[in-house]
Design an enzyme around this catalytic site. Structure first.
Site, short mmCIF file in Angstrom:
data_model
loop_
_atom_site.label_atom_id
_atom_site.label_comp_id
_atom_site.label_asym_id
_atom_site.label_seq_id
_atom_site.Cartn_x
_atom_site.Cartn_y
_atom_site.Cartn_z
N HIS A 203 0.86 -1.19 0.00
CA HIS A 203 0.00 0.00 0.00
C HIS A 203 0.90 1.23 0.00
CE1 HIS A 203 -3.60 2.35 1.65
NE2 HIS A 203 -2.58 3.18 1.83
N HIS A 205 1.61 5.43 -0.70
CA HIS A 205 1.16 6.81 -0.84
C HIS A 205 2.10 7.51 -1.82
CE1 HIS A 205 -1.43 7.37 3.03
NE2 HIS A 205 -1.63 6.20 2.46
N CYS A 236 -2.63 12.64 3.41
CA CYS A 236 -1.64 12.20 4.38
C CYS A 236 -1.72 13.13 5.58
CB CYS A 236 -0.25 12.25 3.75
SG CYS A 236 1.05 11.80 4.91
N ASN A 245 -2.89 8.58 -1.06
CA ASN A 245 -2.91 7.29 -1.74
C ASN A 245 -2.62 7.43 -3.24
OD1 ASN A 245 -3.88 5.60 0.52
ND2 ASN A 245 -5.67 6.93 0.39
#
Length: 297
Positions: A203, A205, A236, A245
């Site tokens: 995952h 960002h 964030c 993201n």
């Protein structure tokens, strides 16, 4: 042709970082994403409404959403009570988060990483008793806003503990976009050396613009599962004004151009991204959303 699995996290991780939106809008977005061909969606999180008011209507949203039988839906929970709510709502794929950084974990849940892992062990047993799977997400895997660099050995040790306690899957979260190709390689290789067959999901960002480079690195290392958020929805919390993201359509556009298959209709995904933009009332950072899927040279 290799298949890459994308889990769409916009309805949960995306909207959780935005100003609260009405349940109707959440249902519309969830239904639109369910029709794009994406095979996995993180739909909601069952957290205390005082902690995260954006998810206070999780049960209502999930009850009203049209469930697509070809989509695997999951829910995020912070603790056993949240897991009980998710199970009662009918979820069979459930995620729980722990931070690799002890400081970050204390800031989030007021307990040490080790204390959280103790709680997660019991939570995993509860989920398995009810026929559900448990995915342990390790946040700050590639760096912490408070502690800085995180030793890949510490991340691997947390994986060791979670696997020993029965975790079905592991995900690594790049919580504030500190990940780089070097950091990705170090963490993935360290864990793969110990658990070569363990399902891993990453995952990322895009706070510092490295998300797609990190995905390319992970692909080279054999990773085939990634999170992404429609339109780049979300943010964030430790970098105000920065993107959060990585945008699902950016990831899909790149993968399709490289010859990978995702099962996702990019045109339908862009429509969902426009809907997300309308719902949150601001321009989203996705480059593909702004320029279209094919950019003339």
């Amino acid at each position: 042709m290799s298949f890459i699995s994308i889990r769409e996290v916009g309805p949960r991780d995306g909207l959780q970082n935005e100003d609260p939106v009405p349940a109707d809008a959440k249902v519309r977005l969830l239904d639109a994403l369910s029709a794009t061909g994406v095979q996995r969606i993180e739909a909601v999180s069952f957290v205390h409404p005082k902690a995260i008011p954006q998810m206070a209507d999780a049960a209502q949203v999930w009850e009203r959403a049209e469930k697509n039988r070809s989509v695997r839906y999951s829910a995020l929970v912070p603790n056993t009570k949240g897991a009980e709510r998710a199970l009662a709502a009918g979820f069979t794929e459930i995620e729980v988060v722990v931070s690799a950084s002890d400081t970050h974990n204390r800031r989030n849940v007021n307990r040490s990483t080790e204390e959280s892992l103790d709680d997660i062990a019991g939570l995993i047993d509860l989920l398995h008793q009810h026929g559900a799977t448990a995915e342990v997400i390790i946040s700050t895997s590639f760096g912490c806003p408070f502690e800085g660099d995180i030793d890949p050995g510490r991340v691997a040790a947390i994986v060791d503990r979670a696997v020993a306690d029965g975790a079905d899957r592991i995900a690594f979260g790049d919580t504030t976009g500190m990940g780089t190709p070097r950091r990705v390689e170090e963490v993935v290789q360290k864990v793969r050396d110990r658990h070569p067959d363990l399902p891993l999901l990453l995952h990322f960002h895009n706070t510092r613009g490295t998300a797609l480079a990190n995905i390319l690195t992970a692909l080279r290392l054999g990773i085939t599962e990634f999170d992404a958020s429609v339109g780049g929805l979300g943010g964030c919390p430790y970098a105000p004004g920065a993107t959060g993201n990585v945008a699902t359509e950016e990831v899909v556009h790149m993968l399709h151009d490289m010859g990978y298959e995702t099962g996702i209709d990019l045109k339908a995904l862009l429509e969902a991204a426009r809907l997300a933009q309308e719902i949150v009332g601001r321009e989203l950072p996705s480059g593909v959303l702004k320029a279209g899927p094919r950019i003339p040279l």
